[in-house]
Design a protein around this motif. Structure first.
Motif, PDB file in Angstrom:
ATOM      1  N   VAL A  40       0.849  -1.190   0.000  1.00  9.42           N
ATOM      2  CA  VAL A  40       0.000   0.000   0.000  1.00  9.42           C
ATOM      3  C   VAL A  40       0.888   1.244   0.000  1.00  9.42           C
ATOM      4  CG1 VAL A  40      -1.828   1.297   1.154  1.00  9.42           C
ATOM      5  CG2 VAL A  40      -1.751  -1.186   1.374  1.00  9.42           C
ATOM      6  N   SER A  41       0.532   2.206  -0.830  1.00  8.86           N
ATOM      7  CA  SER A  41       1.203   3.506  -0.821  1.00  8.86           C
ATOM      8  C   SER A  41       0.186   4.559  -0.412  1.00  8.86           C
ATOM      9  CB  SER A  41       1.744   3.833  -2.204  1.00  8.86           C
ATOM     10  OG  SER A  41       2.674   2.868  -2.623  1.00  8.86           O
ATOM     11  N   GLY A  42       0.658   5.536   0.333  1.00  6.69           N
ATOM     12  CA  GLY A  42      -0.268   6.557   0.793  1.00  6.69           C
ATOM     13  C   GLY A  42       0.332   7.942   0.745  1.00  6.69           C
ATOM     14  N   TRP A  43      -0.553   8.931   0.590  1.00  5.45           N
ATOM     15  CA  TRP A  43      -0.181  10.336   0.721  1.00  5.45           C
ATOM     16  C   TRP A  43      -0.831  10.871   1.993  1.00  5.45           C
ATOM     17  CZ3 TRP A  43       3.417  12.836  -1.978  1.00  5.45           C
ATOM     18  CH2 TRP A  43       3.802  12.319  -3.219  1.00  5.45           C
ATOM     19  N   TYR A  44      -0.039  11.474   2.820  1.00  8.24           N
ATOM     20  CA  TYR A  44      -0.493  12.090   4.065  1.00  8.24           C
ATOM     21  C   TYR A  44      -0.126  13.564   4.034  1.00  8.24           C
ATOM     22  CZ  TYR A  44      -1.150   7.427   6.063  1.00  8.24           C
ATOM     23  OH  TYR A  44      -1.575   6.148   6.318  1.00  8.24           O
ATOM     24  N   ARG A  45      -0.769  14.327   4.896  1.00  2.00           N
ATOM     25  CA  ARG A  45      -0.389  15.734   5.022  1.00  2.00           C
ATOM     26  C   ARG A  45      -0.465  16.165   6.471  1.00  2.00           C
ATOM     27  NH1 ARG A  45      -5.546  18.420   1.786  1.00  2.00           N
ATOM     28  NH2 ARG A  45      -7.156  17.938   3.354  1.00  2.00           N
ATOM     29  N   GLN A  46       0.299  17.193   6.769  1.00  2.00           N
ATOM     30  CA  GLN A  46       0.361  17.675   8.143  1.00  2.00           C
ATOM     31  C   GLN A  46       0.578  19.174   8.154  1.00  2.00           C
ATOM     32  OE1 GLN A  46       3.479  15.889  10.533  1.00  2.00           O
ATOM     33  NE2 GLN A  46       2.275  16.171  12.398  1.00  2.00           N
ATOM     34  N   VAL A  47      -0.179  19.833   9.026  1.00  2.00           N
ATOM     35  CA  VAL A  47       0.024  21.260   9.275  1.00  2.00           C
ATOM     36  C   VAL A  47       0.517  21.408  10.708  1.00  2.00           C
ATOM     37  CG1 VAL A  47      -1.707  21.956   7.596  1.00  2.00           C
ATOM     38  CG2 VAL A  47      -2.375  21.604   9.976  1.00  2.00           C
TER      39      VAL A  47
ATOM     40  N   ARG B 242      -0.805  14.261  11.616  1.00  2.00           N
ATOM     41  CA  ARG B 242      -0.690  13.908  10.209  1.00  2.00           C
ATOM     42  C   ARG B 242      -1.943  13.125   9.815  1.00  2.00           C
ATOM     43  NH1 ARG B 242       5.035  11.523   8.372  1.00  2.00           N
ATOM     44  NH2 ARG B 242       5.567  13.464   9.505  1.00  2.00           N
ATOM     45  N   GLU B 243      -2.520  13.469   8.669  1.00  2.00           N
ATOM     46  CA  GLU B 243      -3.749  12.813   8.238  1.00  2.00           C
ATOM     47  C   GLU B 243      -3.576  12.167   6.873  1.00  2.00           C
ATOM     48  OE1 GLU B 243      -7.108  15.296   7.423  1.00  2.00           O
ATOM     49  OE2 GLU B 243      -5.983  16.670   6.137  1.00  2.00           O
ATOM     50  N   LEU B 244      -4.303  11.068   6.688  1.00  2.00           N
ATOM     51  CA  LEU B 244      -4.297  10.386   5.407  1.00  2.00           C
ATOM     52  C   LEU B 244      -5.081  11.192   4.384  1.00  2.00           C
ATOM     53  CD1 LEU B 244      -3.741   7.863   3.640  1.00  2.00           C
ATOM     54  CD2 LEU B 244      -5.878   6.926   4.551  1.00  2.00           C
ATOM     55  N   VAL B 245      -4.494  11.390   3.219  1.00  2.00           N
ATOM     56  CA  VAL B 245      -5.159  12.085   2.125  1.00  2.00           C
ATOM     57  C   VAL B 245      -5.708  11.082   1.120  1.00  2.00           C
ATOM     58  CG1 VAL B 245      -4.864  13.703   0.213  1.00  2.00           C
ATOM     59  CG2 VAL B 245      -3.677  14.097   2.389  1.00  2.00           C
TER      60      VAL B 245
ATOM     61  N   SER C 172     -12.509  15.170   2.272  1.00  2.00           N
ATOM     62  CA  SER C 172     -12.258  16.553   1.885  1.00  2.00           C
ATOM     63  C   SER C 172     -11.576  16.689   0.519  1.00  2.00           C
ATOM     64  CB  SER C 172     -11.423  17.262   2.952  1.00  2.00           C
ATOM     65  OG  SER C 172     -10.144  16.640   3.070  1.00  2.00           O
ATOM     66  N   VAL C 173     -11.002  15.617   0.003  1.00  2.00           N
ATOM     67  CA  VAL C 173     -10.310  15.701  -1.286  1.00  2.00           C
ATOM     68  C   VAL C 173     -10.973  14.858  -2.359  1.00  2.00           C
ATOM     69  CG1 VAL C 173      -8.146  16.067  -0.047  1.00  2.00           C
ATOM     70  CG2 VAL C 173      -8.676  13.793  -0.959  1.00  2.00           C
ATOM     71  N   ARG C 174     -11.934  14.042  -1.980  1.00  2.00           N
ATOM     72  CA  ARG C 174     -12.578  13.166  -2.964  1.00  2.00           C
ATOM     73  C   ARG C 174     -13.229  14.008  -4.052  1.00  2.00           C
ATOM     74  NH1 ARG C 174     -15.331  10.437   0.310  1.00  2.00           N
ATOM     75  NH2 ARG C 174     -13.803   8.772   0.641  1.00  2.00           N
TER      76      ARG C 174
ATOM     77  N   ARG D  17     -11.523  15.809  -6.121  1.00  2.00           N
ATOM     78  CA  ARG D  17     -10.537  16.820  -6.526  1.00  2.00           C
ATOM     79  C   ARG D  17      -9.149  16.209  -6.730  1.00  2.00           C
ATOM     80  NH1 ARG D  17      -9.162  20.793  -3.089  1.00  2.00           N
ATOM     81  NH2 ARG D  17      -9.648  19.586  -1.213  1.00  2.00           N
ATOM     82  N   PHE D  18      -8.801  15.244  -5.924  1.00  2.00           N
ATOM     83  CA  PHE D  18      -7.479  14.621  -5.987  1.00  2.00           C
ATOM     84  C   PHE D  18      -7.585  13.233  -6.618  1.00  2.00           C
ATOM     85  CE2 PHE D  18      -5.378  16.892  -2.096  1.00  2.00           C
ATOM     86  CZ  PHE D  18      -5.752  18.113  -2.638  1.00  2.00           C
ATOM     87  N   ILE D  19      -6.523  12.851  -7.308  1.00  2.00           N
ATOM     88  CA  ILE D  19      -6.455  11.521  -7.905  1.00  2.00           C
ATOM     89  C   ILE D  19      -5.090  10.909  -7.574  1.00  2.00           C
ATOM     90  CG2 ILE D  19      -6.500  10.167 -10.024  1.00  2.00           C
ATOM     91  CD1 ILE D  19      -8.152  12.455 -11.268  1.00  2.00           C
ATOM     92  N   VAL D  20      -5.119   9.729  -6.962  1.00  2.00           N
ATOM     93  CA  VAL D  20      -3.885   9.016  -6.650  1.00  2.00           C
ATOM     94  C   VAL D  20      -3.683   7.930  -7.700  1.00  2.00           C
ATOM     95  CG1 VAL D  20      -5.047   7.416  -5.061  1.00  2.00           C
ATOM     96  CG2 VAL D  20      -2.576   7.827  -4.849  1.00  2.00           C
ATOM     97  N   SER D  21      -2.442   7.760  -8.115  1.00  2.00           N
ATOM     98  CA  SER D  21      -2.119   6.730  -9.095  1.00  2.00           C
ATOM     99  C   SER D  21      -0.725   6.192  -8.802  1.00  2.00           C
ATOM    100  CB  SER D  21      -2.207   7.283 -10.513  1.00  2.00           C
ATOM    101  OG  SER D  21      -1.300   8.347 -10.701  1.00  2.00           O
ATOM    102  N   ALA D  22      -0.409   5.070  -9.427  1.00  2.00           N
ATOM    103  CA  ALA D  22       0.885   4.443  -9.176  1.00  2.00           C
ATOM    104  C   ALA D  22       1.366   3.732 -10.423  1.00  2.00           C
ATOM    105  CB  ALA D  22       0.798   3.462  -8.008  1.00  2.00           C
ATOM    106  N   ALA D  23       2.665   3.490 -10.475  1.00  2.00           N
ATOM    107  CA  ALA D  23       3.276   2.760 -11.576  1.00  2.00           C
ATOM    108  C   ALA D  23       4.436   1.937 -11.040  1.00  2.00           C
ATOM    109  CB  ALA D  23       3.767   3.731 -12.649  1.00  2.00           C
ATOM    110  N   ASP D  24       4.846   0.974 -11.849  1.00  2.00           N
ATOM    111  CA  ASP D  24       6.022   0.162 -11.511  1.00  2.00           C
ATOM    112  C   ASP D  24       5.867  -0.459 -10.132  1.00  2.00           C
ATOM    113  OD1 ASP D  24       9.634   0.755 -11.218  1.00  2.00           O
ATOM    114  OD2 ASP D  24       8.486  -1.048 -11.744  1.00  2.00           O
ATOM    115  N   ALA D  25       4.755  -1.186  -9.955  1.00  2.00           N
ATOM    116  CA  ALA D  25       4.487  -1.881  -8.682  1.00  2.00           C
ATOM    117  C   ALA D  25       4.577  -0.927  -7.493  1.00  2.00           C
ATOM    118  CB  ALA D  25       5.436  -3.056  -8.517  1.00  2.00           C
ATOM    119  N   ASN D  26       4.023   0.248  -7.669  1.00  2.00           N
ATOM    120  CA  ASN D  26       3.954   1.281  -6.631  1.00  2.00           C
ATOM    121  C   ASN D  26       5.321   1.866  -6.271  1.00  2.00           C
ATOM    122  OD1 ASN D  26       1.251   0.418  -6.547  1.00  2.00           O
ATOM    123  ND2 ASN D  26       1.062   1.055  -4.424  1.00  2.00           N
ATOM    124  N   LYS D  27       6.321   1.668  -7.124  1.00  2.00           N
ATOM    125  CA  LYS D  27       7.593   2.341  -6.884  1.00  2.00           C
ATOM    126  C   LYS D  27       7.547   3.803  -7.308  1.00  2.00           C
ATOM    127  CE  LYS D  27      10.819  -1.499  -6.684  1.00  2.00           C
ATOM    128  NZ  LYS D  27      12.094  -2.058  -7.179  1.00  2.00           N
ATOM    129  N   MET D  28       6.547   4.156  -8.097  1.00  7.84           N
ATOM    130  CA  MET D  28       6.240   5.555  -8.391  1.00  7.84           C
ATOM    131  C   MET D  28       4.784   5.785  -8.005  1.00  7.84           C
ATOM    132  SD  MET D  28       8.854   7.200  -9.445  1.00  7.84           S
ATOM    133  CE  MET D  28       7.921   8.668  -9.875  1.00  7.84           C
TER     134      MET D  28
END
Length: 123
Positions: free
Chosen positions: A33-40, A45-48, A62-64, A66-77
């Motif tokens: 699993v890969s994830g993007w989090y953010r923190q102010v 820190r919260e999961l985005v 809050s981002v559904r 508007r944001f799109i997560v994607s991955a390539a190369d078996a989640n190495k990108m």
């Protein structure tokens, strides 16, 4: 040695877009699993958004849409396309990878974080 490096942050105006990238380096592991989090400052820190190795994506409310997560190369990108940015999206964005190693010497799942990239949205 596993390293995560984020890029793509910056200063934009409200309504504009940014694309974050996360590159995972190292050998002999599988990312589940890969994830993007953010923190102010002063807040937890919260999961985005997250994406599994099989491509299943999830988003915080809050981002559904508007944001799109994607991955390539078996989640190495891993990417986070952020559209229609709002001032409240301002934060440091971190990439996270949950992975396991091919070697039986290292059992279980390990979590790695990137160093973060600043996203600032002005209104």
């Amino acid at each position: 040695q596993v390293q995560l490096v984020e890029s793509g942050g910056g200063l934009v105006e409200a309504g504009e877009s940014l694309r974050l990238s996360c590159a995972v380096s190292g050998n002999s592991f599988n990312i589940w699993v890969s994830g993007w989090y953010r923190q102010v400052p002063g807040r937890q820190r919260e999961l985005v958004a997250s994406i599994t190795r099989r491509g299943t994506a999830t988003y915080t409310d809050s981002v559904r849409g508007r944001f799109i997560v994607s991955a390539a190369d078996a989640n190495k990108m891993v990417y986070l396309q952020m559209n229609n940015l709002k001032r409240e999206d301002t934060a440091v964005y971190y990439c996270k990878a949950d992975l396991s190693f091919d070697s039986a010497y290292y059992e279980g799942t390990y979590t790695y974080w990137g160093q973060g990239t600043q996203v600032t949205v002005s209104s």
